[in-house]
Write a protein that holds these residues in place. Structure first.
Motif, mmCIF file in Angstrom:
data_model
loop_
_atom_site.group_PDB
_atom_site.id
_atom_site.type_symbol
_atom_site.label_atom_id
_atom_site.label_comp_id
_atom_site.label_asym_id
_atom_site.label_seq_id
_atom_site.Cartn_x
_atom_site.Cartn_y
_atom_site.Cartn_z
ATOM 1 N N LEU A 123 0.700 -1.106 -0.426
ATOM 2 C CA LEU A 123 -0.408 0.398 0.411
ATOM 3 C C LEU A 123 1.273 1.288 -0.244
ATOM 4 C CD1 LEU A 123 -2.773 1.312 0.023
ATOM 5 C CD2 LEU A 123 -2.572 1.146 3.044
ATOM 6 N N HIS A 124 2.043 0.919 0.488
ATOM 7 C CA HIS A 124 3.202 2.354 1.119
ATOM 8 C C HIS A 124 3.484 2.932 -0.848
ATOM 9 C CE1 HIS A 124 7.047 3.374 1.370
ATOM 10 N NE2 HIS A 124 6.321 4.875 1.228
ATOM 11 N N ALA A 125 3.962 1.128 -1.529
ATOM 12 C CA ALA A 125 4.122 1.569 -2.380
ATOM 13 C C ALA A 125 4.108 1.863 -3.535
ATOM 14 C CB ALA A 125 5.243 0.345 -3.042
ATOM 15 N N VAL A 126 2.332 1.905 -3.316
ATOM 16 C CA VAL A 126 1.537 2.467 -4.176
ATOM 17 C C VAL A 126 1.469 3.850 -4.236
ATOM 18 C CG1 VAL A 126 -0.674 2.277 -5.369
ATOM 19 C CG2 VAL A 126 0.303 -0.110 -4.714
ATOM 20 N N ALA A 127 0.971 4.003 -2.497
ATOM 21 C CA ALA A 127 0.929 5.310 -2.556
ATOM 22 C C ALA A 127 2.298 5.950 -3.347
ATOM 23 C CB ALA A 127 1.258 5.822 -1.284
ATOM 24 N N ASP A 128 2.851 6.088 -2.948
ATOM 25 C CA ASP A 128 4.549 6.541 -3.299
ATOM 26 C C ASP A 128 4.205 6.592 -4.878
ATOM 27 O OD1 ASP A 128 7.056 7.386 -2.331
ATOM 28 O OD2 ASP A 128 8.134 6.205 -2.914
ATOM 29 N N HIS A 129 3.840 5.523 -5.442
ATOM 30 C CA HIS A 129 4.972 5.014 -6.546
ATOM 31 C C HIS A 129 3.635 6.672 -7.233
ATOM 32 C CE1 HIS A 129 4.617 3.819 -11.120
ATOM 33 N NE2 HIS A 129 3.563 3.620 -10.592
ATOM 34 N N VAL A 130 2.221 6.872 -7.156
ATOM 35 C CA VAL A 130 0.903 7.369 -7.554
ATOM 36 C C VAL A 130 2.455 9.314 -7.217
ATOM 37 C CG1 VAL A 130 -1.072 8.110 -6.961
ATOM 38 C CG2 VAL A 130 -0.167 6.232 -7.363
ATOM 39 N N VAL A 131 2.120 9.233 -6.376
ATOM 40 C CA VAL A 131 2.555 10.488 -6.082
ATOM 41 C C VAL A 131 4.187 10.850 -6.196
ATOM 42 C CG1 VAL A 131 2.997 12.258 -3.784
ATOM 43 C CG2 VAL A 131 1.748 10.480 -3.843
ATOM 44 N N TYR A 167 6.557 5.509 6.760
ATOM 45 C CA TYR A 167 7.125 6.367 4.904
ATOM 46 C C TYR A 167 5.410 6.927 4.927
ATOM 47 C CZ TYR A 167 10.804 2.533 5.797
ATOM 48 O OH TYR A 167 12.166 1.732 5.774
ATOM 49 N N PHE A 168 4.787 6.773 5.105
ATOM 50 C CA PHE A 168 3.332 7.456 5.340
ATOM 51 C C PHE A 168 3.285 8.659 5.340
ATOM 52 C CE2 PHE A 168 1.202 3.435 4.950
ATOM 53 C CZ PHE A 168 0.852 3.411 3.442
ATOM 54 N N ARG A 169 4.421 9.194 6.228
ATOM 55 C CA ARG A 169 4.575 10.518 6.821
ATOM 56 C C ARG A 169 5.366 11.664 5.143
ATOM 57 N NH1 ARG A 169 5.033 8.431 12.417
ATOM 58 N NH2 ARG A 169 3.347 8.319 12.789
ATOM 59 N N ASP A 170 6.496 10.391 4.685
ATOM 60 C CA ASP A 170 7.349 11.387 4.187
ATOM 61 C C ASP A 170 6.753 11.337 2.404
ATOM 62 O OD1 ASP A 170 10.012 11.761 3.204
ATOM 63 O OD2 ASP A 170 9.538 9.532 1.073
ATOM 64 N N VAL A 171 5.314 10.426 2.744
ATOM 65 C CA VAL A 171 4.903 10.388 1.352
ATOM 66 C C VAL A 171 3.986 11.775 1.127
ATOM 67 C CG1 VAL A 171 2.814 9.296 -0.371
ATOM 68 C CG2 VAL A 171 4.751 8.164 0.627
ATOM 69 N N SER A 172 3.257 11.700 2.307
ATOM 70 C CA SER A 172 2.546 13.021 2.836
ATOM 71 C C SER A 172 3.301 14.016 2.175
ATOM 72 C CB SER A 172 1.886 12.727 4.088
ATOM 73 O OG SER A 172 0.942 13.954 4.527
ATOM 74 N N ASP A 173 4.229 14.646 3.001
ATOM 75 C CA ASP A 173 5.553 15.549 2.691
ATOM 76 C C ASP A 173 5.257 15.444 0.644
ATOM 77 O OD1 ASP A 173 5.731 16.151 4.877
ATOM 78 O OD2 ASP A 173 7.379 15.051 5.619
ATOM 79 N N HIS A 174 5.540 14.400 0.052
ATOM 80 C CA HIS A 174 5.708 14.824 -1.086
ATOM 81 C C HIS A 174 4.904 15.158 -1.016
ATOM 82 C CE1 HIS A 174 9.139 12.006 -1.463
ATOM 83 N NE2 HIS A 174 9.627 13.250 -1.092
#
Length: 375
Positions: free
Chosen positions: A193-201, A274-281
Protein backbone atom coordinates in the motif's frame (compact mmCIF):
# COMPACT_ATOMS: atom_id res chain seq x y z
CA UNK A 1 -24.00 -21.04 2.83
CA UNK A 2 -21.81 -18.83 0.64
CA UNK A 3 -18.06 -19.25 0.40
CA UNK A 4 -17.64 -15.76 1.84
CA UNK A 5 -19.60 -16.82 4.91
CA UNK A 6 -17.45 -19.93 5.35
CA UNK A 7 -14.28 -17.91 4.84
CA UNK A 8 -15.26 -15.53 7.64
CA UNK A 9 -15.43 -18.49 10.01
CA UNK A 10 -11.99 -19.80 9.11
CA UNK A 11 -9.87 -16.67 8.94
CA UNK A 12 -7.53 -18.11 11.61
CA UNK A 13 -4.26 -19.06 9.94
CA UNK A 14 -3.86 -22.23 11.96
CA UNK A 15 -7.23 -23.78 11.13
CA UNK A 16 -6.22 -25.89 8.17
CA UNK A 17 -9.28 -28.07 8.35
CA UNK A 18 -11.54 -25.06 7.97
CA UNK A 19 -9.60 -23.91 4.94
CA UNK A 20 -10.01 -27.29 3.36
CA UNK A 21 -13.74 -26.92 3.86
CA UNK A 22 -13.62 -23.60 2.01
CA UNK A 23 -11.65 -25.24 -0.78
CA UNK A 24 -14.28 -27.99 -1.08
CA UNK A 25 -17.03 -25.38 -1.33
CA UNK A 26 -15.00 -23.49 -3.91
CA UNK A 27 -14.88 -26.57 -6.13
CA UNK A 28 -18.63 -26.28 -6.55
CA UNK A 29 -18.08 -23.33 -8.87
CA UNK A 30 -15.58 -22.76 -11.72
CA UNK A 31 -12.03 -22.41 -10.50
CA UNK A 32 -10.11 -19.17 -10.99
CA UNK A 33 -7.45 -20.48 -13.36
CA UNK A 34 -4.73 -17.84 -13.57
CA UNK A 35 -2.59 -19.82 -15.99
CA UNK A 36 -4.68 -18.89 -19.03
CA UNK A 37 -6.63 -15.63 -19.31
CA UNK A 38 -9.12 -16.99 -21.80
CA UNK A 39 -10.17 -19.84 -19.45
CA UNK A 40 -10.18 -17.72 -16.30
CA UNK A 41 -13.51 -16.42 -14.92
CA UNK A 42 -11.48 -13.25 -14.36
CA UNK A 43 -10.76 -13.12 -18.09
CA UNK A 44 -8.06 -10.78 -19.31
CA UNK A 45 -8.37 -8.57 -16.22
CA UNK A 46 -5.84 -10.71 -14.30
CA UNK A 47 -2.40 -9.12 -14.33
CA UNK A 48 -0.60 -11.24 -11.76
CA UNK A 49 -1.10 -13.33 -8.63
CA UNK A 50 1.89 -14.02 -6.39
CA UNK A 51 2.37 -15.25 -2.84
CA UNK A 52 5.09 -13.64 -0.73
CA UNK A 53 6.63 -15.17 2.38
CA UNK A 54 9.16 -13.19 4.43
CA UNK A 55 9.36 -10.71 1.58
CA UNK A 56 10.31 -13.33 -1.01
CA UNK A 57 8.20 -14.44 -3.96
CA UNK A 58 6.85 -17.90 -3.29
CA UNK A 59 5.79 -18.60 -6.87
CA UNK A 60 2.89 -18.07 -9.23
CA UNK A 61 -0.49 -19.51 -8.37
CA UNK A 62 -2.27 -21.58 -10.98
CA UNK A 63 -5.52 -21.43 -9.06
CA UNK A 64 -6.46 -18.50 -6.86
CA UNK A 65 -8.33 -20.58 -4.28
CA UNK A 66 -5.45 -23.05 -4.01
CA UNK A 67 -2.97 -20.17 -3.75
CA UNK A 68 -4.88 -18.60 -0.85
CA UNK A 69 -5.36 -21.98 0.81
CA UNK A 70 -1.64 -22.85 0.66
CA UNK A 71 -0.66 -19.44 1.92
CA UNK A 72 -3.03 -19.57 4.90
CA UNK A 73 -2.09 -23.16 5.64
CA UNK A 74 1.54 -22.11 5.94
CA UNK A 75 0.59 -19.56 8.61
CA UNK A 76 2.44 -16.56 7.19
CA UNK A 77 2.83 -14.50 4.05
CA UNK A 78 0.30 -12.77 1.84
CA UNK A 79 -1.14 -12.86 -1.65
CA UNK A 80 -0.84 -9.96 -4.09
CA UNK A 81 -3.48 -10.13 -6.80
CA UNK A 82 -3.34 -7.54 -9.58
CA UNK A 83 -6.34 -6.78 -11.81
CA UNK A 84 -6.96 -4.39 -14.67
CA UNK A 85 -10.47 -3.01 -15.27
CA UNK A 86 -12.41 -6.10 -14.11
CA UNK A 87 -16.15 -6.41 -14.69
CA UNK A 88 -18.71 -7.25 -12.00
CA UNK A 89 -18.74 -10.90 -13.04
CA UNK A 90 -14.97 -11.11 -13.16
CA UNK A 91 -14.54 -9.53 -9.73
CA UNK A 92 -17.39 -11.40 -8.05
CA UNK A 93 -15.40 -14.52 -7.23
CA UNK A 94 -12.51 -12.52 -5.79
CA UNK A 95 -14.90 -10.46 -3.66
CA UNK A 96 -16.42 -13.61 -2.19
CA UNK A 97 -13.09 -15.32 -1.58
CA UNK A 98 -11.60 -12.38 0.32
CA UNK A 99 -14.91 -11.25 1.89
CA UNK A 100 -14.77 -7.73 0.42
CA UNK A 101 -17.46 -5.22 1.30
CA UNK A 102 -20.06 -4.72 -1.48
CA UNK A 103 -19.68 -0.92 -1.43
CA UNK A 104 -15.92 -1.16 -1.89
CA UNK A 105 -16.40 -3.74 -4.65
CA UNK A 106 -18.81 -1.43 -6.45
CA UNK A 107 -16.33 1.45 -6.25
CA UNK A 108 -13.50 -0.75 -7.51
CA UNK A 109 -15.45 -1.94 -10.54
CA UNK A 110 -17.17 1.29 -11.52
CA UNK A 111 -14.12 3.56 -10.98
CA UNK A 112 -14.43 7.37 -11.30
CA UNK A 113 -14.04 7.67 -7.54
CA UNK A 114 -12.64 10.45 -5.41
CA UNK A 115 -9.28 9.67 -3.75
CA UNK A 116 -10.02 8.25 -0.32
CA UNK A 117 -9.17 5.64 2.31
CA UNK A 118 -11.99 3.68 3.96
CA UNK A 119 -12.11 0.86 6.49
CA UNK A 120 -14.48 -2.06 6.16
CA UNK A 121 -13.95 -4.31 9.15
CA UNK A 122 -10.53 -5.92 8.81
CA UNK A 123 -10.06 -4.60 5.28
CA UNK A 124 -8.66 -1.25 4.21
CA UNK A 125 -9.83 0.18 0.88
CA UNK A 126 -7.83 2.97 -0.76
CA UNK A 127 -8.48 4.87 -3.98
CA UNK A 128 -5.68 6.72 -5.78
CA UNK A 129 -6.01 8.90 -8.86
CA UNK A 130 -3.13 8.24 -11.24
CA UNK A 131 -1.95 10.96 -13.62
CA UNK A 132 0.17 10.93 -16.74
CA UNK A 133 1.60 13.83 -18.75
CA UNK A 134 0.53 13.69 -22.40
CA UNK A 135 3.41 14.67 -24.65
CA UNK A 136 2.62 17.26 -27.35
CA UNK A 137 4.74 19.23 -29.79
CA UNK A 138 2.78 22.46 -29.37
CA UNK A 139 0.21 23.47 -26.79
CA UNK A 140 -3.10 24.41 -28.41
CA UNK A 141 -6.58 25.24 -27.17
CA UNK A 142 -7.53 21.57 -27.50
CA UNK A 143 -4.31 19.84 -26.38
CA UNK A 144 -4.64 17.13 -23.76
CA UNK A 145 -2.03 17.77 -21.11
CA UNK A 146 -2.99 15.45 -18.23
CA UNK A 147 -4.49 11.97 -18.52
CA UNK A 148 -5.94 10.38 -15.39
CA UNK A 149 -6.69 6.86 -14.23
CA UNK A 150 -7.31 5.09 -10.94
CA UNK A 151 -5.77 2.47 -8.71
CA UNK A 152 -7.86 0.82 -6.00
CA UNK A 153 -6.10 -1.15 -3.29
CA UNK A 154 -7.71 -3.66 -0.92
CA UNK A 155 -5.48 -4.43 2.05
CA UNK A 156 -6.15 -7.25 4.50
CA UNK A 157 -4.04 -9.16 6.97
CA UNK A 158 -2.93 -11.68 4.35
CA UNK A 159 -3.80 -10.20 0.97
CA UNK A 160 -3.41 -7.18 -1.27
CA UNK A 161 -5.66 -6.66 -4.28
CA UNK A 162 -4.82 -3.87 -6.71
CA UNK A 163 -7.38 -2.85 -9.31
CA UNK A 164 -6.14 -0.51 -12.02
CA UNK A 165 -8.25 1.60 -14.39
CA UNK A 166 -6.84 3.59 -17.27
CA UNK A 167 -4.21 3.29 -19.97
CA UNK A 168 -1.24 4.10 -17.72
CA UNK A 169 -0.07 3.48 -14.16
CA UNK A 170 1.21 -0.07 -14.63
CA UNK A 171 2.40 -1.61 -11.36
CA UNK A 172 4.76 -4.11 -12.97
CA UNK A 173 7.93 -2.05 -12.40
CA UNK A 174 6.74 -1.27 -8.88
CA UNK A 175 6.33 -4.99 -8.13
CA UNK A 176 9.87 -5.68 -9.37
CA UNK A 177 11.25 -2.83 -7.28
CA UNK A 178 9.49 -4.12 -4.17
CA UNK A 179 10.71 -7.66 -4.75
CA UNK A 180 14.28 -6.37 -4.79
CA UNK A 181 13.77 -5.10 -1.21
CA UNK A 182 12.75 -8.21 0.72
CA UNK A 183 13.09 -6.48 4.10
CA UNK A 184 10.49 -3.88 3.16
CA UNK A 185 8.16 -6.40 1.53
CA UNK A 186 8.39 -8.64 4.59
CA UNK A 187 6.48 -6.00 6.56
CA UNK A 188 3.31 -7.24 4.95
CA UNK A 189 0.51 -5.95 2.75
CA UNK A 190 0.83 -2.42 4.12
CA UNK A 191 4.26 -2.22 2.47
CA UNK A 192 2.54 -2.69 -0.89
CA UNK A 193 0.00 0.00 0.00
CA UNK A 194 2.81 2.42 0.84
CA UNK A 195 4.66 1.56 -2.37
CA UNK A 196 1.57 2.22 -4.47
CA UNK A 197 0.92 5.54 -2.69
CA UNK A 198 4.55 6.58 -3.10
CA UNK A 199 4.51 5.58 -6.77
CA UNK A 200 1.35 7.59 -7.44
CA UNK A 201 2.61 10.71 -5.62
CA UNK A 202 5.97 10.56 -7.43
CA UNK A 203 4.03 10.61 -10.70
CA UNK A 204 2.23 13.72 -9.43
CA UNK A 205 5.57 15.47 -9.00
CA UNK A 206 6.77 14.44 -12.47
CA UNK A 207 3.56 15.71 -14.08
CA UNK A 208 3.73 18.95 -12.11
CA UNK A 209 7.25 19.59 -13.40
CA UNK A 210 6.14 18.89 -16.98
CA UNK A 211 3.11 21.20 -16.65
CA UNK A 212 5.41 23.93 -15.36
CA UNK A 213 7.28 23.84 -18.68
CA UNK A 214 3.99 24.45 -20.53
CA UNK A 215 3.10 27.32 -18.21
CA UNK A 216 6.54 28.89 -18.72
CA UNK A 217 6.08 28.68 -22.50
CA UNK A 218 2.65 30.32 -22.31
CA UNK A 219 4.03 33.03 -20.04
CA UNK A 220 6.86 33.73 -22.49
CA UNK A 221 4.45 33.98 -25.43
CA UNK A 222 2.06 36.30 -23.58
CA UNK A 223 4.79 38.74 -22.57
CA UNK A 224 6.45 38.67 -25.98
CA UNK A 225 6.30 41.65 -28.34
CA UNK A 226 3.08 40.45 -29.97
CA UNK A 227 1.69 38.92 -26.78
CA UNK A 228 -1.73 40.49 -27.29
CA UNK A 229 -2.20 38.24 -30.31
CA UNK A 230 -1.46 35.05 -28.33
CA UNK A 231 -4.25 32.49 -28.24
CA UNK A 232 -6.08 32.79 -24.88
CA UNK A 233 -7.55 29.34 -25.48
CA UNK A 234 -4.20 27.82 -24.50
CA UNK A 235 -4.41 29.48 -21.09
CA UNK A 236 -7.95 28.23 -20.52
CA UNK A 237 -6.92 24.74 -21.64
CA UNK A 238 -4.04 24.72 -19.17
CA UNK A 239 -6.39 25.83 -16.40
CA UNK A 240 -8.81 23.00 -17.25
CA UNK A 241 -6.02 20.44 -17.25
CA UNK A 242 -4.62 21.87 -14.04
CA UNK A 243 -8.06 21.56 -12.46
CA UNK A 244 -8.11 17.89 -13.46
CA UNK A 245 -4.72 17.43 -11.82
CA UNK A 246 -5.92 19.30 -8.73
CA UNK A 247 -8.89 16.96 -8.35
CA UNK A 248 -6.50 14.02 -8.30
CA UNK A 249 -3.95 15.46 -5.88
CA UNK A 250 -5.70 17.62 -3.29
CA UNK A 251 -8.29 15.12 -1.91
CA UNK A 252 -5.54 12.61 -1.15
CA UNK A 253 -3.98 14.83 1.52
CA UNK A 254 -6.28 13.93 4.40
CA UNK A 255 -6.28 10.14 3.79
CA UNK A 256 -2.47 10.05 3.75
CA UNK A 257 -2.34 11.99 7.02
CA UNK A 258 -4.74 9.48 8.56
CA UNK A 259 -2.56 6.57 7.42
CA UNK A 260 0.50 8.31 8.86
CA UNK A 261 -0.96 9.33 12.24
CA UNK A 262 -3.87 7.09 13.13
CA UNK A 263 -3.26 3.47 14.12
CA UNK A 264 -4.72 1.01 11.61
CA UNK A 265 -4.73 -2.70 12.34
CA UNK A 266 -3.60 -3.79 8.89
CA UNK A 267 -0.89 -1.11 8.60
CA UNK A 268 2.47 -1.91 10.18
CA UNK A 269 3.65 0.77 12.62
CA UNK A 270 6.98 1.08 10.84
CA UNK A 271 5.16 1.71 7.57
CA UNK A 272 3.30 4.68 9.08
CA UNK A 273 6.55 6.65 9.15
CA UNK A 274 6.90 6.08 5.41
CA UNK A 275 3.41 7.45 4.85
CA UNK A 276 4.52 10.71 6.48
CA UNK A 277 7.21 11.03 3.82
CA UNK A 278 4.65 10.41 1.07
CA UNK A 279 2.38 13.01 2.67
CA UNK A 280 5.21 15.56 2.56
CA UNK A 281 5.75 14.89 -1.14
CA UNK A 282 2.03 15.26 -1.76
CA UNK A 283 2.02 18.59 0.08
CA UNK A 284 4.77 19.81 -2.22
CA UNK A 285 2.73 18.85 -5.29
CA UNK A 286 -0.37 20.50 -3.81
CA UNK A 287 1.48 23.76 -3.15
CA UNK A 288 2.92 23.81 -6.67
CA UNK A 289 -0.50 23.24 -8.21
CA UNK A 290 -1.95 26.10 -6.14
CA UNK A 291 0.93 28.34 -7.24
CA UNK A 292 0.38 27.36 -10.89
CA UNK A 293 -3.30 28.20 -10.60
CA UNK A 294 -2.50 31.67 -9.26
CA UNK A 295 0.16 32.15 -11.92
CA UNK A 296 -2.24 31.20 -14.72
CA UNK A 297 -4.78 33.66 -13.32
CA UNK A 298 -2.12 36.38 -13.41
CA UNK A 299 -1.08 35.43 -16.94
CA UNK A 300 -4.68 35.50 -18.09
CA UNK A 301 -5.27 38.91 -16.49
CA UNK A 302 -2.06 40.21 -18.04
CA UNK A 303 -3.13 38.92 -21.45
CA UNK A 304 -6.53 40.56 -21.15
CA UNK A 305 -4.84 43.81 -20.13
CA UNK A 306 -2.54 43.57 -23.16
CA UNK A 307 -5.54 43.01 -25.43
CA UNK A 308 -7.26 46.05 -23.92
CA UNK A 309 -4.15 48.20 -24.36
CA UNK A 310 -3.75 47.00 -27.95
CA UNK A 311 -7.40 47.84 -28.66
CA UNK A 312 -6.94 51.30 -27.14
CA UNK A 313 -3.88 51.88 -29.30
CA UNK A 314 -5.82 50.87 -32.38
CA UNK A 315 -8.66 53.19 -31.43
CA UNK A 316 -6.23 56.07 -30.92
CA UNK A 317 -4.71 55.46 -34.34
CA UNK A 318 -8.14 55.34 -35.95
CA UNK A 319 -9.16 58.54 -34.14
CA UNK A 320 -5.94 60.33 -35.17
CA UNK A 321 -6.34 59.41 -38.85
CA UNK A 322 -10.01 60.41 -38.69
CA UNK A 323 -8.93 63.86 -37.38
CA UNK A 324 -6.38 64.21 -40.18
CA UNK A 325 -8.94 63.24 -42.82
CA UNK A 326 -11.45 65.68 -41.31
CA UNK A 327 -9.48 68.71 -42.62
CA UNK A 328 -9.81 67.95 -46.36
CA UNK A 329 -13.29 66.61 -45.77
CA UNK A 330 -14.41 69.90 -44.20
CA UNK A 331 -12.82 72.16 -46.83
CA UNK A 332 -13.97 70.04 -49.77
CA UNK A 333 -17.41 69.84 -48.23
CA UNK A 334 -17.71 73.61 -48.03
CA UNK A 335 -16.73 74.15 -51.66
CA UNK A 336 -19.00 71.38 -52.80
CA UNK A 337 -22.22 73.14 -51.75
CA UNK A 338 -22.88 74.48 -55.29
CA UNK A 339 -23.63 78.11 -54.33
CA UNK A 340 -23.19 80.70 -57.08
CA UNK A 341 -21.81 83.37 -54.80
CA UNK A 342 -18.85 82.06 -52.79
CA UNK A 343 -15.50 83.67 -51.84
CA UNK A 344 -12.64 82.86 -54.21
CA UNK A 345 -14.98 80.80 -56.37
CA UNK A 346 -13.72 82.29 -59.64
CA UNK A 347 -10.25 83.26 -58.44
CA UNK A 348 -7.44 81.87 -60.57
CA UNK A 349 -5.31 80.72 -57.62
CA UNK A 350 -8.23 79.41 -55.51
CA UNK A 351 -7.63 75.73 -56.20
CA UNK A 352 -3.88 75.78 -55.46
CA UNK A 353 -4.59 77.73 -52.26
CA UNK A 354 -7.11 75.13 -51.06
CA UNK A 355 -4.65 72.30 -51.77
CA UNK A 356 -1.93 74.11 -49.84
CA UNK A 357 -4.25 74.75 -46.87
CA UNK A 358 -5.34 71.10 -46.82
CA UNK A 359 -1.75 69.83 -47.01
CA UNK A 360 -0.48 72.16 -44.28
CA UNK A 361 -3.40 71.37 -41.97
CA UNK A 362 -3.01 67.62 -42.41
CA UNK A 363 0.75 67.85 -41.89
CA UNK A 364 0.36 69.82 -38.66
CA UNK A 365 -2.16 67.35 -37.24
CA UNK A 366 -0.06 64.37 -38.29
CA UNK A 367 3.06 65.74 -36.58
CA UNK A 368 1.08 66.53 -33.44
CA UNK A 369 -0.33 63.01 -33.21
CA UNK A 370 3.07 61.45 -33.88
CA UNK A 371 4.62 63.57 -31.15
CA UNK A 372 1.98 62.38 -28.65
CA UNK A 373 2.37 58.71 -29.65
CA UNK A 374 -1.00 58.33 -31.31
CA UNK A 375 0.53 57.45 -34.68
Amino acid sequence: MTMAGNLRKVTGLGRVGGLRGVARLARQRPRVDLSHHARSPLGSSVVNCVTYRDGVRAGHGVDLVDTVERMRRSGHGFVWLGLHEPTNDEFGGVAQLFDLHPLAVEDAVEAHQRPKVERYGETLFAVFKTVCYVEHEELTATSEVVDTGEIMVFVGRDFVITVRHGRHGSLGPLREELESDAAQLAKGPSAVLHAVADHVVDDYLHVVDAVQADIDQVETDVFAENGARADPGRIYQLKRELLQLKRAVVPLGRPLLDLADRPVRVVDQEIQAYFRDVSDHLLRATEQIAAFDELLNSILQAHLAQVTVAQNEDMRKITAWAAVIAVPTMICGVYGMNFDTMPELHWRFGYPLVIVVISVGCRILHRGFRRNGWL
